[in-house]
Design an enzyme around this catalytic site. Structure first.
Site, mmCIF file in Angstrom:
data_model
loop_
_atom_site.group_PDB
_atom_site.id
_atom_site.type_symbol
_atom_site.label_atom_id
_atom_site.label_comp_id
_atom_site.label_asym_id
_atom_site.label_seq_id
_atom_site.Cartn_x
_atom_site.Cartn_y
_atom_site.Cartn_z
ATOM 1 N N TYR A 288 -0.054 13.205 -1.830
ATOM 2 C CA TYR A 288 0.424 11.813 -1.783
ATOM 3 C C TYR A 288 1.655 11.645 -2.667
ATOM 4 O O TYR A 288 2.694 11.131 -2.228
ATOM 5 C CB TYR A 288 -0.682 10.848 -2.228
ATOM 6 C CG TYR A 288 -0.232 9.404 -2.197
ATOM 7 C CD1 TYR A 288 -0.063 8.737 -0.986
ATOM 8 C CD2 TYR A 288 0.042 8.716 -3.377
ATOM 9 C CE1 TYR A 288 0.373 7.423 -0.949
ATOM 10 C CE2 TYR A 288 0.486 7.401 -3.347
ATOM 11 C CZ TYR A 288 0.642 6.755 -2.131
ATOM 12 O OH TYR A 288 1.090 5.451 -2.096
ATOM 13 N N SER B 237 6.414 4.627 -3.749
ATOM 14 C CA SER B 237 5.399 4.231 -4.729
ATOM 15 C C SER B 237 5.938 4.655 -6.084
ATOM 16 O O SER B 237 6.719 5.612 -6.168
ATOM 17 C CB SER B 237 4.092 4.978 -4.438
ATOM 18 O OG SER B 237 3.232 4.920 -5.559
HETATM 19 N N1 LIG Z 1 -1.828 -0.235 -2.363
HETATM 20 C C1 LIG Z 1 -1.177 0.396 -3.328
HETATM 21 O O1 LIG Z 1 -1.628 0.444 -4.516
HETATM 22 C C2 LIG Z 1 0.154 1.036 -3.035
HETATM 23 C C3 LIG Z 1 0.990 1.361 -4.115
HETATM 24 C C4 LIG Z 1 2.213 1.952 -3.867
HETATM 25 C C5 LIG Z 1 2.594 2.207 -2.567
HETATM 26 N N2 LIG Z 1 1.781 1.891 -1.539
HETATM 27 C C6 LIG Z 1 2.223 2.200 -0.168
HETATM 28 O O2 LIG Z 1 2.290 1.000 0.571
HETATM 29 C C7 LIG Z 1 2.164 1.305 1.961
HETATM 30 C C8 LIG Z 1 1.161 0.356 2.595
HETATM 31 O O3 LIG Z 1 -0.114 0.631 2.024
HETATM 32 P P1 LIG Z 1 -1.197 -0.509 1.767
HETATM 33 O O4 LIG Z 1 -1.463 -0.536 0.324
HETATM 34 O O5 LIG Z 1 -0.832 -1.762 2.450
HETATM 35 O O6 LIG Z 1 -2.474 0.181 2.446
HETATM 36 P P2 LIG Z 1 -3.410 -0.275 3.657
HETATM 37 O O7 LIG Z 1 -3.914 -1.649 3.449
HETATM 38 O O8 LIG Z 1 -4.397 0.837 3.801
HETATM 39 O O9 LIG Z 1 -2.428 -0.283 4.909
HETATM 40 C C9 LIG Z 1 -1.909 0.913 5.431
HETATM 41 C C10 LIG Z 1 -1.269 0.615 6.784
HETATM 42 O O10 LIG Z 1 -0.748 1.851 7.316
HETATM 43 C C11 LIG Z 1 -1.216 2.004 8.657
HETATM 44 N N3 LIG Z 1 -1.381 3.413 8.988
HETATM 45 C C12 LIG Z 1 -2.089 4.344 8.306
HETATM 46 N N4 LIG Z 1 -2.080 5.502 8.987
HETATM 47 C C13 LIG Z 1 -1.335 5.290 10.108
HETATM 48 C C14 LIG Z 1 -0.972 6.098 11.211
HETATM 49 N N5 LIG Z 1 -1.394 7.359 11.330
HETATM 50 N N6 LIG Z 1 -0.190 5.565 12.176
HETATM 51 C C15 LIG Z 1 0.211 4.274 12.105
HETATM 52 N N7 LIG Z 1 -0.103 3.455 11.085
HETATM 53 C C16 LIG Z 1 -0.887 3.971 10.109
HETATM 54 C C17 LIG Z 1 -2.550 1.265 8.683
HETATM 55 O O11 LIG Z 1 -2.845 0.794 10.003
HETATM 56 P P3 LIG Z 1 -3.917 1.430 11.035
HETATM 57 O O12 LIG Z 1 -5.086 1.911 10.253
HETATM 58 O O13 LIG Z 1 -4.194 0.285 11.971
HETATM 59 O O14 LIG Z 1 -3.168 2.529 11.719
HETATM 60 C C18 LIG Z 1 -2.264 0.067 7.800
HETATM 61 O O15 LIG Z 1 -1.645 -0.958 8.532
HETATM 62 C C19 LIG Z 1 1.782 2.778 2.038
HETATM 63 O O16 LIG Z 1 2.912 3.557 2.356
HETATM 64 C C20 LIG Z 1 1.310 3.098 0.634
HETATM 65 O O17 LIG Z 1 1.479 4.465 0.307
HETATM 66 C C21 LIG Z 1 0.565 1.304 -1.737
#
Ligand SMILES: NC(=O)c1ccc[n+]([C@@H]2O[C@H](COP(=O)([O-])OP(=O)(O)OC[C@H]3O[C@@H](n4cnc5c(N)ncnc54)[C@H](OP(=O)(O)O)[C@@H]3O)[C@@H](O)[C@H]2O)c1
Length: 269
Positions: free
Chosen positions: A161, A148
């Site tokens: 985080y 991120s």
């Molecule tokens: N959205 C943003 O603004 C942003 C910005 C920068 C970076 N990111 C990064 O992008 C990545 C994806 O995030 P997102 O924005 O797509 O969020 P999201 O929509 O909440 O998706 C998160 C994913 O991670 C999975 N997950 C969470 N805990 C888990 C666990 N214990 N075991 C296995 N899977 C798990 C969830 O699936 P289940 O709940 O089904 O397990 C879900 O598929 C993350 O690493 C996040 O830090 C996000």
């Protein structure tokens, strides 16, 4: 490389963690559309089943569903074993699963903070290790780790985080260099704010205060990250505006970054 349908696919088989939602779902859709077979990992097996059915019907790819809690060592081990398989090689690992927490560090549940380290950092480290052995032996393969832009700054209000994402950046840069000349590449993606379930899951209320231009779509993050992986880049910052922001703030000294981020927390959180 082309698949049976003549599509120009870049990877034969990709394993995507966190594919049940948001950016991971977008990675799975992009890869399936270009003909890659998939292994999809997350805790919610039902959502993965629905995704698998849809992608197979739409693109004729094979999608293996591997439900696992990456914060639990036994479940995580099953994913490591799948990556280490030499009979069913994975040529792209996307370490995308992750979550955030919001609050003052000493007031939050330390068990939840530890889970955040387990999922965002430790699982990513172990899965990268499991994938690289066979990839280096074959002399080809890619790993994409999702960090991120938060990994570049201290984040008061999300201290753990930010620290997990700083780990992903530093770890990724170092392993990228270790792999030089091996035929295998590791890329770290640093997305900015992206509209997904992330904000709600991490109980972050500051989103209302963000201007529209700050938001990325999961699809643009996935596409630009995959292009960076294919180009063998060490880091990808999706979207020009975030590239400018990270370049402009790089020379800011650490004490000033800390003060600015602390004030931003007072305003936005
Ligand atoms: N959205 C943003 O603004 C942003 C910005 C920068 C970076 N990111 C990064 O992008 C990545 C994806 O995030 P997102 O924005 O797509 O969020 P999201 O929509 O909440 O998706 C998160 C994913 O991670 C999975 N997950 C969470 N805990 C888990 C666990 N214990 N075991 C296995 N899977 C798990 C969830 O699936 P289940 O709940 O089904 O397990 C879900 O598929 C993350 O690493 C996040 O830090 C996000």
């Amino acid at each position: 490389m082309t698949d049976g349908a003549g599509r120009a696919r870049r990877w034969r088989t990709a394993l995507v963690t966190g594919a049940s939602s948001g950016i991971g779902d977008a990675f799975a859709r992009c890869l399936a559309a270009e003909g890659s077979d998939l292994v999809v990992v997350a805790r919610d097996g039902e959502r993965l089943d629905v995704l698998a059915e849809e992608l197979t019907a739409a693109h004729g790819v094979s999608v293996e569903v591997l439900p696992a809690d990456l914060g639990a060592p036994v479940a995580r081990h099953a994913v490591e074993q799948r990556l280490a398989s030499r009979d069913r090689p994975v040529d792209l690992l996307v370490n995308n699963a992750g979550f955030g927490t919001n609050g003052t560090f000493h007031e939050m549940s330390v068990d939840r903070e530890e889970q955040e380290v387990q999922v965002n950092a430790l699982a990513l480290l172990r899965l990268t290790h499991a994938a690289l052995g066979p990839m280096v032996a074959r002399g080809s393969g890619h790993v994409l780790n999702v960090a991120s832009i938060g990994g570049l700054y201290p984040i008061p209000g999300s201290a753990t985080y930010g620290a997990t994402k700083a780990f992903v950046c530093s770890f990724g840069d170092a392993v990228h260099e270790e792999l030089r000349g091996s035929g295998v590449h590791l890329t770290t993606s640093l997305p900015g704010f992206t509209r997904t379930e992330f904000q709600e899951r991490s109980h972050w209320e500051g989103q209302e205060g963000l201007p529209g231009f700050a938001w990325l779509t999961a699809e643009e993050v996935a596409r630009q990250s995959l292009d960076g992986v294919w180009a063998g880049r060490a880091r990808v910052v999706p979207a020009r505006r975030y590239q400018l922001l990270t370049a402009a703030t790089a020379p800011v000294p650490p004490f000033l970054k800390r003060l600015i981020m602390g004030r931003a927390q007072d305003v936005a959180w």
